[in-house]
Design an enzyme around this catalytic site. Sequence first.
Site, PDB file in Angstrom:
ATOM      1  CB  CYS A 215      14.914  25.744  21.784  1.00 60.87           C
ATOM      2  SG  CYS A 215      16.069  24.289  21.814  1.00 60.87           S
TER       3      CYS A 215
ATOM      4  CB  CYS B 200      18.376  26.345  20.263  1.00 57.81           C
ATOM      5  SG  CYS B 200      17.097  24.757  20.232  1.00 57.81           S
ATOM      6  CG  ASP B 201      17.576  29.862  20.341  1.00 57.87           C
ATOM      7  OD1 ASP B 201      18.674  29.630  20.076  1.00 57.87           O
ATOM      8  OD2 ASP B 201      16.556  29.627  21.010  1.00 57.87           O
TER       9      ASP B 201
END
Length: 310
Positions: free
Chosen positions: A132, A135-136
């Site tokens: 992701c 997200c990261d």
Amino acid sequence: MENVVIIGSGCAGWTAALYTARANLKPLVITGEQPGGLLTTTSIVENFPGFPEGVDGYELMTRMQKQAERFGTRVNYCNAVQAVDFSKRPFELTAGGEKLEAKTVIIATGASHRHLGLESEDLLEKKGVTYCATCDGALPMFRNQPLVVVGGGDSACEEATFLTRFASVVYLVHRRDSLRASKIMADRTLANPKIKMVWDSAITEVLGVKQEKVTGVKVKHLKTNAEHTLDCAGVFIAIGHVPNTGIFKPFINTDENGYIIRAGGAATNVPGVFVAGDCSDHVYRQAITAAGMGCAAAIEAERFLAAQNA
Ligand code: NAP
């Protein structure tokens, strides 16, 4: 006893909740481990009608939840449903260690990220291997570093484009020589000077297990079998999804890939159990189609209950 239990809280689940709540059925939504589903991990959603400027995926899901709750939806955040028994009615579900009984069930469990299946991938997950970018991608470990994205669909293109904000360069490794992504996404990706295409190639190993952080990948050219190493600080895997249907398989018919087979409309092979969204759809897999299927499942559940009470 519940009238309707909805398993899953993505677009399909919240739409099913909205419709069954407005039918006064007081639905119970069991959110699953990722409340809001996969869309909460995406960045901007540009193709959901009604948002001409696009909408943040997390915000869209929060709005759907609020709308469903406004009409009486109840929410159980106890992670996932651990077991079901659809062999008799009322149906039985075990969630958060507790047993629930339901007159109807709507399965809207979506799909999870597919893995490459490499041992080094598993060992380095969260140590530079991720599924992701939203997200990261902004983590300090990825800033101004070369990054690798794997895949050739819309997700891979979206992730690669997003990561150019942080990376020194993004290598997009794809197993064929053309992208599967929609034309607009593909064109945007190919035109981005920070994205370098690595065609006809597969990752055979993620490097850095000893160092406990990703240091590179071994890449094999699938036509020549030549191998080379790409130095990178992160590997973002975007190669599609697998449906979250394992616990239903003893009762519910699925195809060879695990997608639930619809027996017409939103029905499954078990009367009273309905299905919506990506766990039964490998063709469209869009937020809007999942929402539409959630609506259909809700209407069918409502009609099923009405027929039982008639
Ligand atoms: P996808 O369309 O199924 O694409 C998966 C990609 O990964 C394909 O290019 C596939 O290669 C490759 N792949 C699959 N298994 C692999 C393996 N084991 N090793 C290496 N490569 C592998 O999945 P997706 O990109 O996640 O998209 C899913 C759905 O969501 C699509 O309908 C897409 O349109 C939609 N989506 C939309 C947006 C948007 O509009 N904003 C964003 C993301 C996703 P092949 O091409 O060779 O099969």
